[in-house]
Design an enzyme around this catalytic site. Structure first.
Site, PDB file in Angstrom:
ATOM      1  CG  ASP A  65       6.406  -1.995   0.222  1.00  0.00           C
ATOM      2  OD1 ASP A  65       7.260  -2.225  -0.475  1.00  0.00           O
ATOM      3  OD2 ASP A  65       6.587  -2.106   1.428  1.00  0.00           O
ATOM      4  CB  SER A  73       8.397  -2.199   4.349  1.00  0.00           C
ATOM      5  OG  SER A  73       9.769  -3.067   4.156  1.00  0.00           O
ATOM      6  CG  ASP A  79       2.824   3.202   1.786  1.00  0.00           C
ATOM      7  OD1 ASP A  79       3.471   2.291   2.870  1.00  0.00           O
ATOM      8  OD2 ASP A  79       2.083   2.162   0.817  1.00  0.00           O
TER       9      ASP A  79
HETATM   10  C1  BG6 Z   1       3.916  -3.070   3.482  1.00  0.00           C
HETATM   11  C2  BG6 Z   1       3.554  -3.774   2.380  1.00  0.00           C
HETATM   12  O1  BG6 Z   1       4.323  -1.615   3.170  1.00  0.00           O
HETATM   13  O2  BG6 Z   1       4.824  -3.548   4.387  1.00  0.00           O
HETATM   14  C3  BG6 Z   1       3.092  -5.132   2.911  1.00  0.00           C
HETATM   15  O3  BG6 Z   1       2.438  -3.120   2.010  1.00  0.00           O
HETATM   16  C4  BG6 Z   1       4.046  -5.803   3.783  1.00  0.00           C
HETATM   17  O4  BG6 Z   1       2.615  -5.813   1.659  1.00  0.00           O
HETATM   18  C5  BG6 Z   1       4.508  -4.878   4.936  1.00  0.00           C
HETATM   19  O5  BG6 Z   1       3.632  -7.033   4.187  1.00  0.00           O
HETATM   20  C6  BG6 Z   1       5.783  -5.406   5.677  1.00  0.00           C
HETATM   21  O6  BG6 Z   1       6.690  -5.418   4.838  1.00  0.00           O
HETATM   22  P1  BG6 Z   1       8.130  -6.146   5.234  1.00  0.00           P
HETATM   23  O7  BG6 Z   1       9.032  -5.789   3.903  1.00  0.00           O
HETATM   24  O8  BG6 Z   1       8.604  -5.972   6.599  1.00  0.00           O
HETATM   25  O9  BG6 Z   1       7.774  -7.723   4.849  1.00  0.00           O
HETATM   26 MG    MG Z   2       1.684   0.417   0.433  1.00  0.00          MG
END
Ligand code: BG6
Ligand code: MG
Length: 217
Positions: free
Chosen positions: A12, A117, A10
């Site tokens: 984040d 993300s 993963d």
């Molecule tokens: C995940 C995070 O990796 O990505 C979440 O843990 C986040 O907190 C999600 O909302 C979406 O991320 P992004 O960068 O597309 O807004």
């Molecule tokens: Mg994460």
């Protein structure tokens, strides 16, 4: 036991230190809406897509918005988030990550990234990891957000491996569930009380070596 063929990380909270930035941006939106939003609420947003997270905050406050308003809040949250992380550098890579990834590569274990993300390409470039992973599957390429297993199944498919040959590293409750539903072993990165469904939990990636991987429960 032998080493897995691949490790899927993963992003984040496992590779980069962005958890606080996401929390602060969500908190700003929640405050504006008058929705009480705690670190514990945030724990359940980790790994969840941007739009699903915004919907959950609205649901927490029992607030109804049109689709257009939902998209507007979601866009503004991302603007706040991008502003906070705009000065990201390789120093924002979490402890132990680079050495552990190098150890895996040196020992023939392939490394991939599986993140919800949509900012993944920007972040990987900012921290200098854009050439590191053999496969990158991110929020721009999946239809279903974690806890759906799609992101990890796609990662395995890109590498040409079966799910059982892959080990996932996750800091999110939804991510651990996604890995298990994909039929993969999962190492939680964080607290064992939170990530209790993982096969093993480590505080960070400096606490893991090849033997740990060989002897996963
Ligand atoms: C995940 C995070 O990796 O990505 C979440 O843990 C986040 O907190 C999600 O909302 C979406 O991320 P992004 O960068 O597309 O807004
Ligand atoms: Mg994460």
């Amino acid at each position: 036991m032998s080493l897995p063929k691949a490790c899927i990380f993963d992003l984040d909270g496992v590779i980069v230190d962005t958890v606080d930035a996401h929390y602060k941006a969500w908190k700003t939106m929640a405050d504006e809406l008058g929705v009480p939003f705690t670190m514990e609420d945030n724990e359940h947003l980790k790994g969840v897509s941007r739009v699903d997270s915004m919907s959950r905050i609205l649901a927490l406050g029992e607030i109804e918005k049109t689709e257009e308003e939902l998209m507007d809040y979601t866009r503004r949250k991302n603007d706040i988030y991008l502003e906070i992380i705009s000065k990201m550098t390789p120093d924002d890579i979490l402890v132990g990550v680079k050495d552990f990834i190098q150890l895996l590569i040196d020992n023939g274990v392939e490394v991939a990234l599986g993140s919800s993300s949509k900012n993944t390409p920007t972040i990987l470039k900012a921290v200098g990891l854009d050439k590191t992973f053999k496969a990158v599957v991110d929020g721009n390429q999946v239809t279903h957000s974690k806890p759906h297993p799609e992101v990890f199944l796609k990662g395995a498919e890109r590498l040409g491996f079966e799910p059982k040959d892959c080990v996932v590293f996750e800091d999110a409750i939804s991510g651990v569930e996604a890995a298990k539903r994909a039929g993969m072993k999962c190492i939680g990165v964080g607290e064992a009380e939170v990530l209790f469904d993982a096969d093993l939990v480590v505080p960070d990636l400096s606490n893991i070596n090849l033997d740990t991987l060989r002897h996963l429960p």
